[in-house]
Structure formats: structure tokens, C-alpha cells
Design a protein around this motif. Sequence first.
Motif, PDB file in Angstrom:
ATOM      1  N   ILE A 105      23.338  10.625 -26.903  1.00 36.12           N
ATOM      2  CA  ILE A 105      24.552   9.425 -26.422  1.00 36.12           C
ATOM      3  C   ILE A 105      25.292   9.375 -27.555  1.00 36.12           C
ATOM      4  N   LEU A 108      27.262  12.060 -28.592  1.00 38.89           N
ATOM      5  CA  LEU A 108      28.264  12.215 -28.010  1.00 38.89           C
ATOM      6  C   LEU A 108      29.358  11.229 -28.380  1.00 38.89           C
ATOM      7  N   TYR A 119      43.482  12.648 -31.273  1.00 29.69           N
ATOM      8  CA  TYR A 119      44.260  12.684 -30.235  1.00 29.69           C
ATOM      9  C   TYR A 119      45.433  11.659 -30.507  1.00 29.69           C
TER      10      TYR A 119
ATOM     11  N   GLU B 105      23.819   7.805 -18.215  1.00 26.85           N
ATOM     12  CA  GLU B 105      24.827   7.522 -19.119  1.00 26.85           C
ATOM     13  C   GLU B 105      25.288   8.735 -19.582  1.00 26.85           C
ATOM     14  N   ILE B 106      24.280   9.701 -19.625  1.00 26.67           N
ATOM     15  CA  ILE B 106      24.662  11.071 -20.505  1.00 26.67           C
ATOM     16  C   ILE B 106      25.578  11.737 -19.346  1.00 26.67           C
ATOM     17  N   PHE B 109      29.052  10.976 -19.564  1.00 25.99           N
ATOM     18  CA  PHE B 109      29.776  11.547 -20.712  1.00 25.99           C
ATOM     19  C   PHE B 109      29.865  12.961 -20.701  1.00 25.99           C
ATOM     20  N   GLN B 112      32.873  13.167 -18.465  1.00 28.22           N
ATOM     21  CA  GLN B 112      34.107  13.101 -18.869  1.00 28.22           C
ATOM     22  C   GLN B 112      34.640  14.296 -19.657  1.00 28.22           C
ATOM     23  N   GLN B 113      33.747  14.722 -20.342  1.00 26.91           N
ATOM     24  CA  GLN B 113      34.117  16.127 -21.334  1.00 26.91           C
ATOM     25  C   GLN B 113      34.570  17.097 -20.440  1.00 26.91           C
ATOM     26  N   PRO B 131      48.018  10.563 -20.933  1.00 24.55           N
ATOM     27  CA  PRO B 131      46.865  11.127 -20.169  1.00 24.55           C
ATOM     28  C   PRO B 131      45.675  10.036 -20.648  1.00 24.55           C
ATOM     29  N   LEU B 133      42.353  10.042 -21.480  1.00 20.19           N
ATOM     30  CA  LEU B 133      41.318  10.945 -21.714  1.00 20.19           C
ATOM     31  C   LEU B 133      40.010  10.190 -21.894  1.00 20.19           C
ATOM     32  N   PHE B 134      40.058   8.729 -22.331  1.00 18.47           N
ATOM     33  CA  PHE B 134      38.775   8.209 -22.524  1.00 18.47           C
ATOM     34  C   PHE B 134      38.690   7.210 -21.786  1.00 18.47           C
ATOM     35  N   HIS B 136      36.832   4.286 -20.545  1.00 15.75           N
ATOM     36  CA  HIS B 136      35.978   3.366 -21.275  1.00 15.75           C
ATOM     37  C   HIS B 136      34.678   2.942 -20.313  1.00 15.75           C
TER      38      HIS B 136
END
Lengths: 151, 170
Positions: A105, A108, A119, B105-106, B109, B112-113, B131, B133-134, B136
Motif C-alpha cells: 500500500i 502504491l 498529471y 485497501e489494496i 488501489f 483505481q489503477q 478526469p 483520476l484520483f 481520495h
Amino acid sequence: MVSTRCAACKYLRRRCPSDCIFSLYFPSNNPQRFAYVHKIFGASNIGKMLQDLPVHRRADAADSLYYEAHCRIKDPTYGCVGIVNLLHQEIYNVQSQIAKIQAEIAFLSTNEQSDETQYQQLQIAPNLDPNFLSEQKGFSNSFDDSSTWFY
Amino acid sequence: MGGNSPCASCKLLRRRCAKECIFAPYFPSDDPHKFSIVHKIFGASNVSKMLQELPLQQRADAVSSLVYEANARVRDPVYGCVGAISYLQNQVSQLQMQLAVAQSEILCFQMQQELAPITTSPVLLEGDDKPSLFLHQNNLPQFLTYSSSNNVIFDSFKKESFLGQDMIFS
């Protein structure tokens, strides 16, 4: 007259007095329970241990003594301690897995932050006409001069 | 060991320490406490029978585990070793919950990717469209609750107790 001896007194082949310390915790319908504790701890030691405890704790004590005796009979070398060892090992295994995932984590997250920075650097300001570049005299559709693109 | 120097058990029991004394290899005279605690909980006769029923190579481990259990019982006369087991089982439960949280959690992630990969080519945007992209990650849903009474071996154990120090059996 129906015998009302507890399992302990039946096992020990004696009269079961009215104040027998075993009777509440070793009922006659479960002879194995007393047989196990007697084999490992001995009747005398069980009696002493129960006597030394307040009355409201004796039931739990009898249960735990039975459990320990049961474990020892199943595993004469390690008894209960074998289970303790297994649990320690399990704790270690799960902690290792957690540490591994937390490291992933963190990795990442670091990548995510660097991607976000990248970005932002590439982002064009809003409301920009896509044809703007080609309409500008002497302006090439190039991104070499990043100062053109940021306020 | 026998002869001139009786072992701890024979000293306590006040008897002659025979050459083939079953206790002698495991209860040396320089550690009288070890035998006294085992004798208090299990009784010399029971310990002797247990050791006789085991092959020679397992007796040392058996003595160690008996000493461990006896110590646990002296520290906690109600639950003994079982208190330690109950405590460790609760620890395992808590850690497994932490592991489940970390795994979710992972997974977030990774999702998301997969949903929004970053590209290196420039993007020309119109209006306020940007966009997202992230995403939160705020607090993960607390879907896991911990019951303090779970994972107890016997239903009758309602209270937990644990050893004052971590006694690791090796």
C-alpha cells in the motif's frame, strides 16, 4: 434407593457426602470429565485447587482443568502448550501478511502521488480552445515551453 | 544422575535418588522450584506415570510443557494455560480483521489503477471537465465488528485472563 453419587465419588468408589466439593462440577452423567482430570492432576490436587478458590470461580476452574487434562491426554508431550505454540505461529503469520500488504500500500501510494504530480504538470488550463494553438501565429503545437500553459 | 547428588524431586520427596531415577535428567538439584511447582499442580506420581508413557526423546519437551502449564496455573488458578489460549485467540481474531481491512485497501488501489490508467500524452480539456483520476480514500467502511467473547474454546469461559508475561515455549 437410587445412587446420587457424583462422577468423582463413583470413580473413587466412595460415599458422596452432601458437601462433596466435586459434585457440582463433575456430575454423574459425565464420567469421562472426572476420569480425565484425575488421570492428569489427581483427585487430591483437584480438590485442593477447588477448595482454594472462591465458590463463584470454581465452575470455570473445573472447566479449564478438564480442558487442560483433555489436551494432555490427546497430546501427551505438549498438551495445552502445543495449542499455545500454534497460536503464536498463527499470530506471526498474520502479522507478516499485514506487514507485506502495508508495504505494498505504501508503495502504491508513493506511485500514486508521483502520477498525480505528473498529471498536474501535463494538465491544460480549462476553457482552452483546442484549435487555439494552430491559430496562433508563430506558435508551434509544441509543449517545449511549459510556461505558456500554466497560469 | 543419582548417588551423591539427589535430583530436585528426590530432595523434595526426601527419598534416595536411584541411579535410574526418572526425574533426575529433567529436574536437576540446582533448580528446586521447577519440580516443586510441577509437583504442586500435577503430583509426583502423575508426572512419573506421564514420563514413563513417553519415549525418551520426548520427555524433555514434556517436562518443559508441564512446567509451563504448572506456572500458568499458579499465576492464574482459575484459567491456567487456557487463559493464555483465550488471550492469544483474541489476538489472532484482531489481527485477522486488520488483515481483512488491509486487503480491502489494496483491492481499492488496484481497482483505481484498472479504472483510470494515467497516460503520458497531453490532454486538451474543454470547460471544467477534468478526469477524476484520483479517488481520495477516506475511512474504509467499518463492516467488521469485534466481539470480545468470540473464539473462546469452551462456551463456559466468560471471562478472559492472561499471563503477566509472554511465556514462549521453545
